[in-house]
Design a protein around this motif. Structure first.
Motif, PDB file in Angstrom:
ATOM      1  N   TYR A 183      34.154  40.703  37.880  1.00 32.90           N
ATOM      2  CA  TYR A 183      34.755  41.044  38.902  1.00 32.90           C
ATOM      3  C   TYR A 183      33.984  40.270  40.184  1.00 32.90           C
ATOM      4  CZ  TYR A 183      36.370  44.664  36.202  1.00 32.90           C
ATOM      5  OH  TYR A 183      37.094  45.307  34.827  1.00 32.90           O
ATOM      6  N   LYS A 194      42.807  50.434  51.467  1.00 30.67           N
ATOM      7  CA  LYS A 194      43.234  51.794  51.345  1.00 30.67           C
ATOM      8  C   LYS A 194      44.821  51.883  51.836  1.00 30.67           C
ATOM      9  CE  LYS A 194      38.854  54.022  51.946  1.00 30.67           C
ATOM     10  NZ  LYS A 194      37.821  54.807  52.872  1.00 30.67           N
ATOM     11  N   GLN A 247      38.110  47.185  53.873  1.00 28.53           N
ATOM     12  CA  GLN A 247      38.221  48.512  53.235  1.00 28.53           C
ATOM     13  C   GLN A 247      39.507  49.473  53.746  1.00 28.53           C
ATOM     14  OE1 GLN A 247      36.629  49.151  50.095  1.00 28.53           O
ATOM     15  NE2 GLN A 247      36.224  47.003  50.602  1.00 28.53           N
ATOM     16  N   ALA A 304      33.396  44.348  48.399  1.00 27.23           N
ATOM     17  CA  ALA A 304      32.859  45.167  49.566  1.00 27.23           C
ATOM     18  C   ALA A 304      33.141  44.359  50.928  1.00 27.23           C
ATOM     19  CB  ALA A 304      31.459  45.529  49.465  1.00 27.23           C
ATOM     20  N   SER A 309      42.837  49.672  42.325  1.00 31.53           N
ATOM     21  CA  SER A 309      42.314  50.966  42.464  1.00 31.53           C
ATOM     22  C   SER A 309      40.816  50.809  41.896  1.00 31.53           C
ATOM     23  CB  SER A 309      42.882  51.961  41.557  1.00 31.53           C
ATOM     24  OG  SER A 309      44.373  52.256  42.156  1.00 31.53           O
ATOM     25  N   LEU A 310      40.606  49.605  40.983  1.00 30.13           N
ATOM     26  CA  LEU A 310      39.043  49.646  40.444  1.00 30.13           C
ATOM     27  C   LEU A 310      38.035  49.584  41.556  1.00 30.13           C
ATOM     28  CD1 LEU A 310      39.955  46.645  38.173  1.00 30.13           C
ATOM     29  CD2 LEU A 310      39.509  48.880  37.578  1.00 30.13           C
ATOM     30  N   ASN A 311      37.121  50.263  41.239  1.00 31.27           N
ATOM     31  CA  ASN A 311      35.862  50.164  42.369  1.00 31.27           C
ATOM     32  C   ASN A 311      35.208  48.941  42.356  1.00 31.27           C
ATOM     33  OD1 ASN A 311      36.441  53.157  42.942  1.00 31.27           O
ATOM     34  ND2 ASN A 311      35.304  53.678  41.131  1.00 31.27           N
ATOM     35  N   ALA A 312      35.714  47.986  41.720  1.00 30.30           N
ATOM     36  CA  ALA A 312      34.955  46.804  41.532  1.00 30.30           C
ATOM     37  C   ALA A 312      35.388  45.895  42.594  1.00 30.30           C
ATOM     38  CB  ALA A 312      34.974  46.007  40.275  1.00 30.30           C
TER      39      ALA A 312
END
Length: 183
Positions: free
Chosen positions: A155, A102, A98, A94, A88-91
């Motif tokens: 990260y 999810k 994605q 990319a 759940s970390l936004n790190a």
């Protein structure tokens, strides 16, 4: 009352437990999680082996004939919760798919809810304790090590790849554990 007249009562009690409930079978969800983790990255893992580390999964605390189904279910819940928290970390990179990330998070959330319904009680009230090592404490320490590793590696993409491989191993362990409880 004959033993045959008790059979329906025994079957109802048996099948009302988590052991017999189809809603409590996480096998398919764990397979899907494992597959999503495999597919999420197209990054060549070979470039990251320099960052590999031994996270020291607490296998000793997780094994043994004393591991009862209810305790095992709490352990699986704890693992899923910890994995959900990490991813759940936004790190997260990319470069990972994605949509699949999810889907993984959604699947983990559904499995956590499913386990909570199956137990029919507050998961936090369970305190599994086997021998000298508490499995829940051992797991918390293990996952804290993974979080510290990610933080220490800032990260980086490679750190996430190493963690992704480690988490896949955990899904294999959980699949084996839940399969053993069904048998």
């Amino acid at each position: 009352m004959t033993s045959w007249s008790l059979l329906p009562i025994v079957l109802v009690l048996f099948c009302s437990s988590t052991l017999c409930s189809l809603d409590c079978d996480l096998t398919q969800g764990l397979k899907e999680d494992f597959s999503l983790l495999h597919q999420m990255s197209t990054f060549p893992l070979g470039l990251c082996w320099k960052d590999a580390t031994n996270f020291n999964f607490p296998m000793g605390a997780m094994e043994g004939s004393q591991l009862q189904r209810e305790i095992g279910t709490v352990i699986v819940h704890e693992m899923l919760q910890q994995i959900f928290t990490i991813f759940s970390l936004n790190a997260a990179p990319a470069a990972w798919n994605q949509t699949q990330l999810k889907q993984l998070l959604s699947g983990l959330d559904q499995q956590l809810e499913q386990l909570e319904r199956c137990l029919g009680q507050d998961i936090e009230s369970e305190e599994p304790s086997l021998g000298s090592e508490n499995p829940r404490l051992a797991l918390n320490s293990y996952f804290q090590g993974i979080s510290q590793y990610l933080q220490g590696k800032e990260y980086s993409h490679c750190a996430w790849e190493i963690v992704r491989v480690e988490i896949r191993k955990i899904f294999l362990f959980m699949s084996k554990l839940t399969t053993n409880f069904r048998n």
